[in-house]
Scaffold this motif. Sequence first.
Motif, PDB file in Angstrom:
ATOM      1  N   SER A 297      51.023 -51.126 -28.185  1.00 27.55           N
ATOM      2  CA  SER A 297      51.064 -49.803 -27.542  1.00 27.55           C
ATOM      3  C   SER A 297      51.501 -48.737 -28.534  1.00 27.55           C
ATOM      4  CB  SER A 297      52.050 -49.813 -26.366  1.00 27.55           C
ATOM      5  OG  SER A 297      51.650 -50.737 -25.403  1.00 27.55           O
ATOM      6  N   GLU A 298      52.536 -49.062 -29.313  1.00 21.93           N
ATOM      7  CA  GLU A 298      53.006 -48.104 -30.333  1.00 21.93           C
ATOM      8  C   GLU A 298      51.892 -47.783 -31.318  1.00 21.93           C
ATOM      9  OE1 GLU A 298      57.803 -48.987 -30.811  1.00 21.93           O
ATOM     10  OE2 GLU A 298      56.411 -49.858 -32.248  1.00 21.93           O
ATOM     11  N   GLY A 299      51.183 -48.825 -31.735  1.00 18.29           N
ATOM     12  CA  GLY A 299      50.098 -48.627 -32.707  1.00 18.29           C
ATOM     13  C   GLY A 299      48.988 -47.758 -32.146  1.00 18.29           C
ATOM     14  N   LEU A 300      48.588 -48.013 -30.893  1.00 23.56           N
ATOM     15  CA  LEU A 300      47.512 -47.212 -30.289  1.00 23.56           C
ATOM     16  C   LEU A 300      47.907 -45.746 -30.222  1.00 23.56           C
ATOM     17  CD1 LEU A 300      46.363 -49.490 -27.299  1.00 23.56           C
ATOM     18  CD2 LEU A 300      45.070 -48.968 -29.379  1.00 23.56           C
ATOM     19  N   LEU A 301      49.159 -45.503 -29.807  1.00 25.18           N
ATOM     20  CA  LEU A 301      49.599 -44.106 -29.656  1.00 25.18           C
ATOM     21  C   LEU A 301      49.765 -43.426 -31.007  1.00 25.18           C
ATOM     22  CD1 LEU A 301      51.990 -44.693 -26.660  1.00 25.18           C
ATOM     23  CD2 LEU A 301      49.950 -43.238 -26.653  1.00 25.18           C
ATOM     24  N   LEU A 302      50.278 -44.189 -31.975  1.00 21.55           N
ATOM     25  CA  LEU A 302      50.436 -43.614 -33.322  1.00 21.55           C
ATOM     26  C   LEU A 302      49.070 -43.260 -33.905  1.00 21.55           C
ATOM     27  CD1 LEU A 302      52.106 -42.838 -35.803  1.00 21.55           C
ATOM     28  CD2 LEU A 302      52.056 -45.241 -36.510  1.00 21.55           C
ATOM     29  N   SER A 303      48.109 -44.168 -33.736  1.00 21.41           N
ATOM     30  CA  SER A 303      46.780 -43.893 -34.314  1.00 21.41           C
ATOM     31  C   SER A 303      46.223 -42.592 -33.725  1.00 21.41           C
ATOM     32  CB  SER A 303      45.822 -45.073 -34.064  1.00 21.41           C
ATOM     33  OG  SER A 303      45.479 -45.168 -32.692  1.00 21.41           O
ATOM     34  N   GLU A 304      46.407 -42.427 -32.416  1.00 10.90           N
ATOM     35  CA  GLU A 304      45.897 -41.218 -31.753  1.00 10.90           C
ATOM     36  C   GLU A 304      46.596 -39.971 -32.294  1.00 10.90           C
ATOM     37  OE1 GLU A 304      46.297 -41.568 -27.541  1.00 10.90           O
ATOM     38  OE2 GLU A 304      44.732 -40.086 -27.156  1.00 10.90           O
ATOM     39  N   LYS A 305      47.938 -40.080 -32.455  1.00 10.30           N
ATOM     40  CA  LYS A 305      48.702 -38.894 -32.891  1.00 10.30           C
ATOM     41  C   LYS A 305      48.348 -38.449 -34.301  1.00 10.30           C
ATOM     42  CE  LYS A 305      52.306 -37.823 -29.916  1.00 10.30           C
ATOM     43  NZ  LYS A 305      53.700 -37.855 -29.547  1.00 10.30           N
ATOM     44  N   VAL A 306      47.922 -39.394 -35.150  1.00 16.57           N
ATOM     45  CA  VAL A 306      47.560 -38.996 -36.519  1.00 16.57           C
ATOM     46  C   VAL A 306      46.062 -38.715 -36.627  1.00 16.57           C
ATOM     47  CG1 VAL A 306      49.528 -40.183 -37.572  1.00 16.57           C
ATOM     48  CG2 VAL A 306      47.343 -41.394 -37.365  1.00 16.57           C
ATOM     49  N   GLY A 307      45.401 -38.605 -35.486  1.00 17.11           N
ATOM     50  CA  GLY A 307      44.009 -38.159 -35.486  1.00 17.11           C
ATOM     51  C   GLY A 307      42.980 -39.256 -35.629  1.00 17.11           C
ATOM     52  N   LEU A 308      43.418 -40.517 -35.493  1.00 14.27           N
ATOM     53  CA  LEU A 308      42.445 -41.616 -35.542  1.00 14.27           C
ATOM     54  C   LEU A 308      41.930 -41.906 -34.138  1.00 14.27           C
ATOM     55  CD1 LEU A 308      44.482 -43.971 -37.909  1.00 14.27           C
ATOM     56  CD2 LEU A 308      42.493 -42.568 -38.538  1.00 14.27           C
ATOM     57  N   ASP A 309      40.818 -42.629 -34.094  1.00 15.19           N
ATOM     58  CA  ASP A 309      40.274 -43.030 -32.793  1.00 15.19           C
ATOM     59  C   ASP A 309      40.879 -44.388 -32.420  1.00 15.19           C
ATOM     60  OD1 ASP A 309      38.823 -43.967 -30.666  1.00 15.19           O
ATOM     61  OD2 ASP A 309      36.863 -43.392 -31.490  1.00 15.19           O
ATOM     62  N   PRO A 310      41.704 -44.452 -31.365  1.00 17.89           N
ATOM     63  CA  PRO A 310      42.335 -45.723 -31.024  1.00 17.89           C
ATOM     64  C   PRO A 310      41.334 -46.827 -30.677  1.00 17.89           C
ATOM     65  CG  PRO A 310      42.847 -44.037 -29.375  1.00 17.89           C
ATOM     66  CD  PRO A 310      42.128 -43.355 -30.483  1.00 17.89           C
ATOM     67  N   SER A 311      40.124 -46.433 -30.210  1.00 19.71           N
ATOM     68  CA  SER A 311      39.102 -47.461 -29.934  1.00 19.71           C
ATOM     69  C   SER A 311      38.674 -48.145 -31.227  1.00 19.71           C
ATOM     70  CB  SER A 311      37.864 -46.832 -29.290  1.00 19.71           C
ATOM     71  OG  SER A 311      38.226 -46.230 -28.093  1.00 19.71           O
TER      72      SER A 311
END
Length: 306
Positions: free
Chosen positions: A197-211
Amino acid sequence: MLELGKVANELSLHVGFLGLGIMGSPMAQNLIKAGCDVTVWNRTKSKCDPLLSLGAKYKASPEEVASSCDITFAMLADPESAVDVACGKHGAANGMSPEKGYVDISTVDGPTSKSISRRIKATGALFLEAPVSGSKKPAEDGQLIFLTAGDRPLYEKAAPFLDIMGKSRFYHGEVGNGAAMKLVVNMIMGSMMASFSEGLLLSEKVGLDPSVLVEVISQGAISAPMFSMKGPSMVQALYPTAFPLKHQQKDLRLALGLAESVSQPTPIAAAANELYKVAKSHGLGDEDFSAVMEAVRTKMEGTSED
Ligand SMILES: NC(=O)C1=CN([C@@H]2O[C@H](COP(=O)(O)OP(=O)(O)OC[C@H]3O[C@@H](n4cnc5c(N)ncnc54)[C@H](OP(=O)(O)O)[C@@H]3O)[C@@H](O)[C@H]2O)C=CC1
Ligand SMILES: O=CCCC(=O)O
């Protein structure tokens, strides 16, 4: 041939099933569909109806189920309900006697399982703890993994039924060892889900696509069926319930107790447990345990405001 004859003989036994929740219902269904003679009971009686229409019989209490069956399986929410259904007023123990067996599939701690075992065995019956790894879909598909411990003769007698409901079974010896194995597995799972969960949210916050993160993980060394199955819905903030979050938090709590009993530090599981507690306090207890992501999201948002 002899082995086949033995299996056929055991499958003709009368089987009871107590607790028809997310897991118990499909497990009991698989027994009925395999041709077993199944008698069911559930606290909320309406949950028995789909099983009755498939051919199950009904009894009005755990005691009556146990007294009319050779082997009774129980799949209850937590230690309190497992004890109540086995040992309470009109509990299964009141219907047990020599030659019968009680198989508790609920996820509970070792001390709870031992106390249920003592009560059942005081009647002359046999006891097996048999918590499962695997969730709603494996329960529907008969693909669960049984982590058993207790009376070996009951393990052998119950094996044909376990093989209908599951794809594999482990026998861990003394009562408490199956419960401990299950809690260790779920402790790891709860921490993995919090970390994911932390990884998915972090990826989103730094502008990556969590998918895309889900796809990258699925191809590498940290791939896990759990991430691939739950990731796509988590990305959409959807948490269709397979394993209720309140049960995952219960398992982390029990695993931390197990760790404390042997002075084993478990800082990662302790941190994960706090997140599940936060999620529960936000009313997410009945959502899938992947909804722990909402607690991480809240925490991260809180942190960024500091
Ligand atoms: N869902 C999953 O993926 C997995 C769950 N488990 C474990 O299996 C067990 C069952 O899980 P699951 O089926 O998901 O849970 P559910 O919450 O769907 O079902 C819980 C069952 O326990 C019964 N129950 C709860 N409290 C009481 C009580 N006080 N007296 C009598 N019956 C009670 C419920 O009855 P009622 O219908 O009346 O509420 C229901 O039959 C738990 O220990 C869980 O940790 C293990 C592996 C996977
Ligand atoms: O106790 C729940 C386990 C869920 C799973 O193994 O996927």
